[in-house]
Design an enzyme around this catalytic site. Sequence first.
Site, PDB file in Angstrom:
ATOM      1  N   GLY A  18      38.228  66.900  66.714  1.00  0.00           N
ATOM      2  CA  GLY A  18      38.047  66.309  65.398  1.00  0.00           C
ATOM      3  C   GLY A  18      36.764  65.506  65.354  1.00  0.00           C
ATOM      4  O   GLY A  18      36.440  64.793  66.317  1.00  0.00           O
TER       5      GLY A  18
ATOM      6  N   GLY B 233      49.604  57.263  68.012  1.00  0.00           N
ATOM      7  CA  GLY B 233      48.582  56.268  67.666  1.00  0.00           C
ATOM      8  C   GLY B 233      49.134  54.976  67.092  1.00  0.00           C
ATOM      9  O   GLY B 233      48.355  54.172  66.563  1.00  0.00           O
TER      10      GLY B 233
ATOM     11  N   ARG C 104      36.391  72.003  64.211  1.00  0.00           N
ATOM     12  CA  ARG C 104      36.389  73.278  63.479  1.00  0.00           C
ATOM     13  C   ARG C 104      34.993  73.550  62.920  1.00  0.00           C
ATOM     14  O   ARG C 104      34.431  74.620  63.105  1.00  0.00           O
ATOM     15  CB  ARG C 104      37.422  73.196  62.343  1.00  0.00           C
ATOM     16  CG  ARG C 104      37.426  74.406  61.442  1.00  0.00           C
ATOM     17  CD  ARG C 104      38.462  74.265  60.361  1.00  0.00           C
ATOM     18  NE  ARG C 104      38.254  73.074  59.513  1.00  0.00           N
ATOM     19  CZ  ARG C 104      39.031  72.747  58.504  1.00  0.00           C
ATOM     20  NH1 ARG C 104      40.082  73.498  58.206  1.00  0.00           N
ATOM     21  NH2 ARG C 104      38.780  71.672  57.791  1.00  0.00           N
TER      22      ARG C 104
ATOM     23  N   LYS D 124      36.420  52.107  53.400  1.00  0.00           N
ATOM     24  CA  LYS D 124      35.768  51.574  54.605  1.00  0.00           C
ATOM     25  C   LYS D 124      34.244  51.598  54.528  1.00  0.00           C
ATOM     26  O   LYS D 124      33.576  50.753  55.102  1.00  0.00           O
ATOM     27  CB  LYS D 124      36.238  52.337  55.849  1.00  0.00           C
ATOM     28  CG  LYS D 124      37.705  52.065  56.181  1.00  0.00           C
ATOM     29  CD  LYS D 124      38.100  52.695  57.495  1.00  0.00           C
ATOM     30  CE  LYS D 124      39.568  52.474  57.782  1.00  0.00           C
ATOM     31  NZ  LYS D 124      39.959  52.900  59.115  1.00  0.00           N
TER      32      LYS D 124
ATOM     33  N   SER E  89      51.655  51.782  53.774  1.00  0.00           N
ATOM     34  CA  SER E  89      51.024  50.998  54.851  1.00  0.00           C
ATOM     35  C   SER E  89      52.029  50.161  55.644  1.00  0.00           C
ATOM     36  O   SER E  89      52.878  49.471  55.078  1.00  0.00           O
ATOM     37  CB  SER E  89      49.955  50.074  54.257  1.00  0.00           C
ATOM     38  OG  SER E  89      49.433  49.243  55.266  1.00  0.00           O
TER      39      SER E  89
ATOM     40  N   ASP F 277      38.837  49.362  64.588  1.00  0.00           N
ATOM     41  CA  ASP F 277      39.570  50.600  64.889  1.00  0.00           C
ATOM     42  C   ASP F 277      39.324  51.078  66.322  1.00  0.00           C
ATOM     43  O   ASP F 277      40.276  51.319  67.078  1.00  0.00           O
ATOM     44  CB  ASP F 277      39.163  51.717  63.905  1.00  0.00           C
ATOM     45  CG  ASP F 277      39.755  51.514  62.524  1.00  0.00           C
ATOM     46  OD1 ASP F 277      40.846  50.912  62.419  1.00  0.00           O
ATOM     47  OD2 ASP F 277      39.125  51.957  61.541  1.00  0.00           O
TER      48      ASP F 277
ATOM     49  N   GLY G 248      35.708  63.741  62.249  1.00  0.00           N
ATOM     50  CA  GLY G 248      35.698  63.094  60.937  1.00  0.00           C
ATOM     51  C   GLY G 248      35.485  61.597  61.075  1.00  0.00           C
ATOM     52  O   GLY G 248      34.987  61.110  62.097  1.00  0.00           O
TER      53      GLY G 248
END
Length: 275
Positions: A128, A240, A153, A68, A17, A104, A130
């Site tokens: 994506g 990012g 996907r 989370k 991290s 986020d 997720g």
Amino acid sequence: MTDSLRLAVFGDPISHSLSPRIHSLFGQQLGLAVDYQAIRCTVQELPQRLEELVRAGGTGANLTLPLKQAGLRLCRQLDLPARLARAVNTLSLDEQGWRGFNTDGPGLVLDLERLGIRLGGTRILIIGAGGATAGILAPLLERRPACITLLNRTAERATLLAERYGHLGQILGLGLDAEPQGPPHDLLIQATSLGHAGAMPVIADDWLDQEARVYDLNYGPAHEPVARWAESRGLAAHDGIGMLVGQAALAFEIWSGQRPSISATLAELPRLAIS
Ligand code: ATR
């Protein structure tokens, strides 16, 4: 106003991290003494670890994978992004207990603003569907883009997310192999984990405008496939790391009442390799 903060980030894995380093830079910037530890923690251990933090004088925490969702249950109050994403990344202690936040998505929006990327009226393509995507959809849709096309996907995950967030704006979920529809998109957000395997999902060129901006939620070596892909098409790509610093800056503001500068922090933060 406080002049010292005891904080921690919990997750597993956690040794990689960058958060301790980022928050210590924030402390230096704002003249606050910051003790911010990275602590390995499983879902089962989280309540106990948080109690230990509070006993040691801690007043705030970040949660990362896989905590989370587990963090939601420990909060007496949640902000709107956390409720919509069904995940918390920031906890702040008051007399009644933990308040939960999700910085986020707002951190991404802050970084897109820093980069001069307009969201209002923009056609956004996200690859994506997720947890990372679930965390950014509401703050993006709040900025009133013309539309968000979500490619994944597993098409079903994209359609489920599109249904969940459809009340907030124009959003369509499709499989990665879908044919491009409508005018090309102005902004591509890469939100798959494929970069960690050194690859990038295949997307048809027709999905994107020739001047499209590319934002990859990955940074470090995981960003390299997207950087190469964008360069080969003459597109401007951003990693990012600014979102990472942005979400951290918003968490720091919740704890301290002061917002650190993202640009000043990025200038000091070496682009460390993330494994
Ligand atoms: P995160 O919380 O980081 O978003 P996740 O929930 O595991 O992580 O999701 C990872 C994303 O990367 C998903 O969109 C996943 O696609 P699936 O939903 O179909 O699994 C995508 N992903 C991972 N490996 C991939 C691959 N080889 N090709 C295309 N997409 C991939």
